[in-house]
Design an enzyme around this catalytic site. Structure first.
Site, PDB file in Angstrom:
ATOM      1  N   PRO A 150      47.964 -44.332  18.743  1.00 55.09           N
ATOM      2  CA  PRO A 150      48.750 -45.113  17.774  1.00 55.09           C
ATOM      3  C   PRO A 150      50.069 -45.571  18.390  1.00 55.09           C
ATOM      4  CG  PRO A 150      48.028 -43.012  16.836  1.00 55.09           C
ATOM      5  CD  PRO A 150      47.736 -42.970  18.299  1.00 55.09           C
ATOM      6  N   GLU A 151      50.359 -46.846  18.285  1.00 60.33           N
ATOM      7  CA  GLU A 151      51.617 -47.394  18.783  1.00 60.33           C
ATOM      8  C   GLU A 151      52.541 -47.641  17.582  1.00 60.33           C
ATOM      9  OE1 GLU A 151      52.616 -47.780  21.806  1.00 60.33           O
ATOM     10  OE2 GLU A 151      50.788 -47.401  22.932  1.00 60.33           O
TER      11      GLU A 151
END
Ligand SMILES: [Zn+2]
Length: 273
Positions: free
Chosen positions: A2-3
Site C-alpha cells: 500500500p502506498e
C-alpha cells in the site's frame, strides 16, 4: 505494498464508520505485527470515542481525547469494516470493535503496526516513527521551492532522494518514476543540480499523480466495506513504470529500466534529460 494513495483512500473509506464512534472492545489475535501490540490496548481504548482520523505519510491515525492509535498497513495489510459477528480469518490479527461493526486489520505478512501514543507523551508529530518524515505532498508546505531548498546539499540521484522520504513523503517507487517522467527529469540527475524551474514542474507532477491516484481509488471506496473487500492497488495507465522496452507514449523511444538503490527505475532517455 500500500502506498500513500491507498492509505488515504483507506482512511476516507473507514472514516464514516469510526469517527464519533465509541470503542466497545479490542481483539488482539496475535502478539503483534512488526512490533508487539500494546498489551493494555483493550483497557486503553474501551469506552473511548474516536474523535477523528488523519494520515501522516503511510500512517493512519485515529485520534482519541487521551491519545492516538497509529496503524500502518505494512507490505500486505488492509482494513475493512465488517458486521461484528463476522468470523475472523487466518490473518485477521486486530479488531477495533465499534458497537455493531468492527474495524478489522488483516495482515498476512505482519509488517504492519498497531501502536498507541498517549497524549502525555506529547505531540503525535514527535512520535519516533513520524518525526523524521518529510512534508505531505498534498499539503501546503510542499512546492517546487521546498524541493529546491531541501536539495541544495543532496548529491544523490533525485529518484533516490524522493524515495528517502525525509523531504517529502509518499513518493514511492512507482510515483517517483512517473512524476520524474512527467517533469521530464532524468532520474539519475544529482538532486542539487536541478534548478527551481524543474523542481516546480516536479512538485506539480507529484501532486497531480498522487491526487489522481487517490481520486481513482475513491471510486472503489465500497471495496473497503464488506467481507470480500480488497484494498485496491490502483491500476493506472503508467507512462514508464514496468514498461521496459515498450515505446514511450510521447516519443516512441523504448522505455529504459535501471537499478538505483536496489529498486527498479523506469524512464525515457529521450524525454527525460
Ligand atoms: Zn519519450
Amino acid at each position: 505494498m500500500p502506498e500513500l494513495p491507498e492509505v488515504e483512500v483507506t482512511r476516507r473509506g473507514v472514516a464514516p464508520h469510526v469517527e464519533g464512534r465509541m470503542v466497545s472492545g479490542v481483539a488482539l489475535r496475535h502478539t503483534g505485527l512488526r512490533w508487539p501490540f500494546p498489551p493494555a490496548l483493550p483497557q486503553l481504548l474501551a469506552g473511548h470515542t474516536v474523535r477523528s482520523t488523519a494520515r501522516r505519510g503511510k500512517y493512519l491515525l485515529m485520534l482519541f481525547d487521551h491519545g492516538t492509535l497509529i496503524v500502518h498497513l505494512g507490505m500486505s495489510g488492509h482494513l475493512r469494516v465488517l458486521p461484528r459477528d463476522t468470523p475472523p480469518k487466518k490473518h485477521d490479527h486486530f479488531d477495533l470493535e465499534l458497537g455493531q461493526q468492527v474495524l478489522r486489520l488483516s495482515d498476512p505478512r505482519r509488517f504492519g503496526a498497531v501502536l498507541w501514543h498517549a497524549k502525555e507523551e506529547g505531540d503525535i508529530e514527535n512520535h519516533l516513527l513520524l518525526r523524521g518524515l518529510g512534508v505531505e505532498p498534498l499539503g501546503d508546505m510542499f512546492d517546487g521551492q521546498w524541493l529546491y531548498r531541501q536539495t541544495r546539499k543532496r548529491s544523490a540521484a533525485i529518484k533516490q532522494v524522493l524515495l528517502a522520504g525525509d523531504i517529502v513523503v509518499g513518493v514511492g517507487n512507482i510515483y517517483a518514476s512517473e512524476s520524474l517522467f512527467q517533469a521530464r527529469i532524468n532520474p539519475k540527475t544529482p538532486a542539487h543540480r536541478i534548478g527551481l524551474a524543474r523542481y516546480e514542474r516536479l512538485a506539480a507532477a507529484i501532486r497531480a499523480i498522487l491526487a489522481a491516484a487517490i481520486e481513482q481509488g475513491g471510486s472503489s471506496l465500497r471495496d473497503f466495506i464488506g467481507v470480500n473487500g480488497q484494498s485496491g492497488y490502483f491500476q493506472q495507465n503508467y507512462f514508464t513504470y514496468a514498461r521496459t522496452g515498450e515505446p514511450c507514449r510521447i516519443c516512441n523511444a523504448p522505455i529504459r529500466q535501471i537499478v538505483q538503490g536496489q529498486r527498479s527505475t523506469f524512464y525515457c532517455p529521450n524525454c527525460q534529460k
